[in-house]
Write an enzyme that holds these catalytic residues in place. Structure first.
Site, PDB file in Angstrom:
ATOM      1  N   THR A 215     -30.950  -7.089 -23.484  1.00  0.00           N
ATOM      2  CA  THR A 215     -29.641  -7.743 -23.601  1.00  0.00           C
ATOM      3  C   THR A 215     -29.766  -9.253 -23.424  1.00  0.00           C
ATOM      4  OG1 THR A 215     -28.693  -5.775 -22.544  1.00  0.00           O
ATOM      5  CG2 THR A 215     -27.255  -7.661 -22.784  1.00  0.00           C
TER       6      THR A 215
ATOM      7  N   ASP B  69     -24.912 -17.975 -14.061  1.00  0.00           N
ATOM      8  CA  ASP B  69     -23.998 -17.808 -15.196  1.00  0.00           C
ATOM      9  C   ASP B  69     -22.871 -16.813 -14.920  1.00  0.00           C
ATOM     10  OD1 ASP B  69     -25.658 -15.615 -15.283  1.00  0.00           O
ATOM     11  OD2 ASP B  69     -26.290 -15.878 -17.377  1.00  0.00           O
ATOM     12  N   ARG B  70     -22.976 -16.044 -13.821  1.00  0.00           N
ATOM     13  CA  ARG B  70     -21.906 -15.097 -13.510  1.00  0.00           C
ATOM     14  C   ARG B  70     -21.013 -15.627 -12.389  1.00  0.00           C
ATOM     15  NH1 ARG B  70     -23.988  -8.895 -13.680  1.00  0.00           N
ATOM     16  NH2 ARG B  70     -25.209  -9.095 -15.591  1.00  0.00           N
TER      17      ARG B  70
ATOM     18  N   ASP C 232     -24.355 -15.608  -9.498  1.00  0.00           N
ATOM     19  CA  ASP C 232     -25.558 -14.774  -9.535  1.00  0.00           C
ATOM     20  C   ASP C 232     -26.842 -15.607  -9.499  1.00  0.00           C
ATOM     21  OD1 ASP C 232     -25.476 -15.813 -12.111  1.00  0.00           O
ATOM     22  OD2 ASP C 232     -26.303 -13.990 -13.009  1.00  0.00           O
TER      23      ASP C 232
ATOM     24  N   ARG D  73     -37.296  -8.810 -19.521  1.00  0.00           N
ATOM     25  CA  ARG D  73     -37.268  -8.637 -18.061  1.00  0.00           C
ATOM     26  C   ARG D  73     -38.211  -7.519 -17.662  1.00  0.00           C
ATOM     27  NH1 ARG D  73     -30.885  -9.602 -16.515  1.00  0.00           N
ATOM     28  NH2 ARG D  73     -30.744 -11.459 -17.809  1.00  0.00           N
TER      29      ARG D  73
ATOM     30  N   THR E  20     -22.233  -6.077 -26.217  1.00  0.00           N
ATOM     31  CA  THR E  20     -22.594  -6.638 -24.915  1.00  0.00           C
ATOM     32  C   THR E  20     -23.697  -7.684 -25.046  1.00  0.00           C
ATOM     33  OG1 THR E  20     -21.961  -4.634 -23.767  1.00  0.00           O
ATOM     34  CG2 THR E  20     -23.610  -6.014 -22.696  1.00  0.00           C
TER      35      THR E  20
ATOM     36  N   GLU F  98     -17.056 -11.314 -20.443  1.00  0.00           N
ATOM     37  CA  GLU F  98     -17.559  -9.955 -20.333  1.00  0.00           C
ATOM     38  C   GLU F  98     -17.080  -9.372 -19.005  1.00  0.00           C
ATOM     39  OE1 GLU F  98     -21.551  -9.088 -22.292  1.00  0.00           O
ATOM     40  OE2 GLU F  98     -21.935 -10.925 -21.208  1.00  0.00           O
ATOM     41  N   GLU F  99     -16.966  -8.050 -18.973  1.00  0.00           N
ATOM     42  CA  GLU F  99     -16.531  -7.367 -17.763  1.00  0.00           C
ATOM     43  C   GLU F  99     -17.545  -7.522 -16.624  1.00  0.00           C
ATOM     44  OE1 GLU F  99     -18.673  -4.786 -16.849  1.00  0.00           O
ATOM     45  OE2 GLU F  99     -19.738  -5.204 -18.719  1.00  0.00           O
TER      46      GLU F  99
ATOM     47  N   LYS G 288     -22.620 -18.018 -20.583  1.00  0.00           N
ATOM     48  CA  LYS G 288     -21.546 -17.884 -19.622  1.00  0.00           C
ATOM     49  C   LYS G 288     -21.836 -18.839 -18.478  1.00  0.00           C
ATOM     50  CE  LYS G 288     -23.521 -13.529 -17.793  1.00  0.00           C
ATOM     51  NZ  LYS G 288     -24.558 -13.118 -18.750  1.00  0.00           N
TER      52      LYS G 288
ATOM     53  N   SER H 142     -31.833 -13.120 -13.851  1.00  0.00           N
ATOM     54  CA  SER H 142     -30.395 -13.189 -13.574  1.00  0.00           C
ATOM     55  C   SER H 142     -29.985 -12.491 -12.285  1.00  0.00           C
ATOM     56  CB  SER H 142     -29.650 -12.618 -14.772  1.00  0.00           C
ATOM     57  OG  SER H 142     -28.293 -12.893 -14.646  1.00  0.00           O
ATOM     58  N   HIS H 143     -29.204 -11.422 -12.407  1.00  0.00           N
ATOM     59  CA  HIS H 143     -28.649 -10.756 -11.229  1.00  0.00           C
ATOM     60  C   HIS H 143     -29.644  -9.780 -10.608  1.00  0.00           C
ATOM     61  CE1 HIS H 143     -28.115  -8.261 -14.695  1.00  0.00           C
ATOM     62  NE2 HIS H 143     -28.005  -7.203 -13.913  1.00  0.00           N
TER      63      HIS H 143
ATOM     64  N   ARG I 180     -24.163   2.927 -17.756  1.00  0.00           N
ATOM     65  CA  ARG I 180     -22.924   2.229 -17.440  1.00  0.00           C
ATOM     66  C   ARG I 180     -21.765   3.010 -18.054  1.00  0.00           C
ATOM     67  NH1 ARG I 180     -25.168  -1.959 -15.114  1.00  0.00           N
ATOM     68  NH2 ARG I 180     -26.586  -3.407 -16.175  1.00  0.00           N
TER      69      ARG I 180
ATOM     70  N   ASP J 196     -28.987 -16.810 -11.636  1.00  0.00           N
ATOM     71  CA  ASP J 196     -29.181 -17.963 -12.524  1.00  0.00           C
ATOM     72  C   ASP J 196     -27.895 -18.740 -12.773  1.00  0.00           C
ATOM     73  OD1 ASP J 196     -28.185 -15.791 -13.965  1.00  0.00           O
ATOM     74  OD2 ASP J 196     -29.027 -16.522 -15.850  1.00  0.00           O
TER      75      ASP J 196
HETATM   76  C1  VG1 Z   1     -25.750  -6.863 -18.361  1.00  0.00           C
HETATM   77  C2  VG1 Z   1     -24.254  -6.977 -18.562  1.00  0.00           C
HETATM   78  C3  VG1 Z   1     -23.955  -7.833 -19.774  1.00  0.00           C
HETATM   79  C4  VG1 Z   1     -24.620  -9.209 -19.584  1.00  0.00           C
HETATM   80  C5  VG1 Z   1     -26.093  -9.038 -19.314  1.00  0.00           C
HETATM   81  C6  VG1 Z   1     -26.784 -10.344 -19.005  1.00  0.00           C
HETATM   82  O1  VG1 Z   1     -26.346  -6.257 -19.481  1.00  0.00           O
HETATM   83  O2  VG1 Z   1     -23.676  -5.702 -18.700  1.00  0.00           O
HETATM   84  O3  VG1 Z   1     -22.567  -7.949 -19.943  1.00  0.00           O
HETATM   85  O4  VG1 Z   1     -24.444  -9.999 -20.734  1.00  0.00           O
HETATM   86  O5  VG1 Z   1     -26.294  -8.166 -18.198  1.00  0.00           O
HETATM   87  O6  VG1 Z   1     -26.185 -10.995 -17.919  1.00  0.00           O
HETATM   88  P1  VG1 Z   1     -26.743  -4.690 -19.523  1.00  0.00           P
HETATM   89  O7  VG1 Z   1     -27.425  -4.491 -20.841  1.00  0.00           O
HETATM   90  O8  VG1 Z   1     -27.592  -4.443 -18.348  1.00  0.00           O
HETATM   91  O9  VG1 Z   1     -25.450  -3.949 -19.423  1.00  0.00           O
HETATM   92  V1  VG1 Z   1     -27.166 -11.869 -16.850  1.00  0.00           V
HETATM   93  O10 VG1 Z   1     -26.152 -12.786 -15.829  1.00  0.00           O
HETATM   94  O11 VG1 Z   1     -28.058 -10.630 -16.237  1.00  0.00           O
HETATM   95  O12 VG1 Z   1     -28.058 -12.845 -17.860  1.00  0.00           O
HETATM   96 CO    CO Z   2     -27.016 -14.257 -14.874  1.00  0.00          CO
END
Ligand code: VG1
Ligand code: CO
Length: 539
Positions: free
Chosen positions: A16, A279-280, A275, A20, A342, A361-362, A374, A111-112, A494, A277
């Site tokens: 996505t 962006d959240r 988060d 990673r 997504t 995004e949610e 974001k 990211s998160h 999810r 990085d």
């Molecule tokens: C998740 C979220 C998605 C977001 C992505 C990257 O992806 O659901 O909405 O864009 O993380 O965000 P997934 O495929 O795990 O549902 V970040 O802040 O991790 O770059």
């Molecule tokens: Co992030």
């Protein structure tokens, strides 16, 4: 410069948001080097080009930046601009890629996901527009990586990234820049800092939890130094390689310290977290949690109150699993609303074409056309700007919003580290049953439609299939199911749940959604396939 013979890896497929893996996977010989070479091959080479490089500071960030510099130099890049210490938040990197008119950038982050030697690491490439590479480019990276026989690298000492200024490596210029300055200046052009400053001066209290991740220095500079919030407003403000053991995912489960404070006696007026990085964002009012889908809708309805959006917004876009709350605002404003798969990469074309101004995004992501990612702190500042202009509390603003538009009760249930084969089998069975679902009734809900979301980009016509199963009910309720594309262990299922209400806005979302939740278990047999009944994380 040397050319190193290497063995191709067959698992370097970006998900996505970039590639990673466990940090130790990246640390094995040639793994990172191969993927960086594959990036340059996929974009037609690096010769004469200028790139931005930076990451969220997690474990291995420092080593990885040095490797990227040496490979960029060996591939003939003219210049690399690096955040001081190798650090840049994702939105700050996106901004620099655009403002310095570069050929793109490499962002190091998972990211998160937690950081550390035994946790996660990630790498992604953003295009000259500042946005994540689209699927045709990430597909090319994967193809290049799986056939790679060699990569180029210069042998050199580490570049000193501690001091701002210019140096060279293997004939390539390296410019080390302040991580925060350009980003903070951009925020000042979008928001009414004087109004927010006056609100803080009048005793408005806020808590910002940076979760020991990259946003700390940005939040401290902007909120405390420029907007006058008292020292200590930002907590966990020093970025650490392992995020201090925290899970830098701003949701009620992982940002529980902030939640406890905001729900307690004497809570501040406003709370926020971001988060790994940056962006959240999660936004919380005194005694009230704001779901990300509602946050997007409120921001869309009120953006014109901030000077950067005073002319109004062109359109909005949300990812398919995000609730339809923002669609109602768009209809009211008479602007276009788009539904995309997504991942932020799908918003890029709409933003570039000027079709949309706000996206969300949610998963705690909101942003606008100011960058192509974001942006957590941006969302917090837009909320502050709206609070300063309206002079109301978060709960008053939300209640007024629901009274006008109705409430889209919403929740996401995550089932983590599920056996991958079982999760795949469950999704395959669900996909196989879709044609028979319309007309069926379950838990008192009648199924109107069921499909596997496919998207055709309205700007360039590119298509993306199999983006998540949707089951739509006649009363507007909805179930969405997909497997995560950012996890590094097994599969994460999810389950997204939504129900629209025209009245009765003070229910607990889990109670309001109870029949939809039971219907999901019944239709997908989550327990039968995965053995799971209770989700690991509920947002
Ligand atoms: C998740 C979220 C998605 C977001 C992505 C990257 O992806 O659901 O909405 O864009 O993380 O965000 P997934 O495929 O795990 O549902 V970040 O802040 O991790 O770059
Ligand atoms: Co992030």
């Amino acid at each position: 410069m040397t050319t190193i013979q290497t063995v191709a890896f067959d698992d370097q497929k970006p998900g996505t948001s970039g590639l990673r893996k466990k940090t130790r996977v990246f640390m094995q010989a040639h793994y990172l080097e191969n993927f960086v070479q594959a990036i340059f091959n996929a974009i037609g080479g690096a010769k004469g080009k200028t790139f931005i490089v930076g990451g969220d500071g997690r474990f291995f960030n420092d080593r990885a930046v040095q490797v990227i510099l040496r490979i960029a130099a060996a591939n003939g890049a003219a210049k690399v601009i690096v955040g001081q210490g190798g650090i840049l938040s994702t939105p700050a990197a996106s901004h620099l890629i655009r403002s310095r008119k570069t050929d793109g950038g490499i962002i190091l982050s998972a990211s998160h996901n937690p950081g550390g030697e035994d946790e996660d690491f990630g790498i992604k490439f953003n295009m000259p527009n500042g946005g994540p590479a689209p699927e045709n480019i990430t597909d090319a990276m994967f193809r290049e990586a799986s056939v790679l026989v060699s990569y180029n690298i210069v042998e050199a000492q580490d570049v000193d990234l501690g001091a701002i200024g210019e140096t060279t490596i293997g004939g390539m210029a390296v410019e080390v820049v302040d991580c925060v300055a350009d980003y903070a200046a951009l925020m000042e052009t979008l928001f009414d800092f004087d109004k927010i400053r006056a609100m803080f001066a009048n005793g408005f209290r806020m808590r910002f939890d940076a979760m020991c991740a990259v946003t700390g220095p940005y939040a401290t500079e902007i909120l405390e130094n420029r907007l006058g919030a008292p020292a200590g407003t930002v907590t966990h403000g020093t970025p650490l390689p392992d995020f201090g053991g925290m899970h830098p995912d701003p949701n009620p489960t992982w940002a529980h310290e902030l939640m406890a404070e905001m729900m307690g006696d004497d809570a501040p007026n406003f709370g926020a977290a971001s988060d790994g990085d940056g962006d959240r964002n999660m936004v919380v009012g005194r005694g009230i949690y704001v779901s990300p889908s509602d946050s997007l809708a409120v921001l869309a309805a009120n953006a014109h109150l901030a000077k950067g959006y005073a002319k109004g917004i062109a359109g909005v876009a949300r990812s398919m699993p995000t609730s339809a709350a923002v669609d109602r605002v768009a209809a009211d404003l008479g602007i276009e609303a788009f539904e995309t798969p997504t991942g932020w990469k799908f918003f890029g074309n709409l933003l570039d074409a000027g079709r949309v101004t706000l996206c969300g995004e949610e998963s705690f992501g909101t942003g606008s056309d100011h960058v192509r990612e974001k942006d957590g702190l941006w969302a917090v500042l837009l909320w502050l700007n709206i609070l300063a202009v309206r002079g109301q509390s978060v709960s008053e603003i939300l209640e007024a919003h629901w009274a006008k538009y109705g409430r889209n009760y919403y929740s996401r249930h995550d089932f983590e580290a599920v056996d991958k084969d079982k999760a795949d089998a469950m999704m395959a069975a669900l996909r196989g049953s879709l044609a028979d679902l319309p007309g069926r009734e379950i838990e008192g809900l009648k199924i109107a439609n069921a499909d596997d979301f496919a998207y055709t980009d309205p700007v360039d016509g590119s298509t993306s299939a199999k983006q998540g199963v949707r089951i739509l009910f006649e009363d507007g309720s909805r179930i969405v199911m997909r497997l995560s594309g950012t996890g590094t262990q097994g599969a994460t299922l999810r389950l997204y749940l939504e129900r629209y209400a025209e009245s009765g806005f003070d229910q607990d979302p889990q109670e309001a959604l109870a029949p939809v939740i039971r219907a999901a278990q019944g239709l997908a047999d989550i327990q039968g396939y995965t053995g799971r009944v209770t989700p690991d994380v509920i947002t």
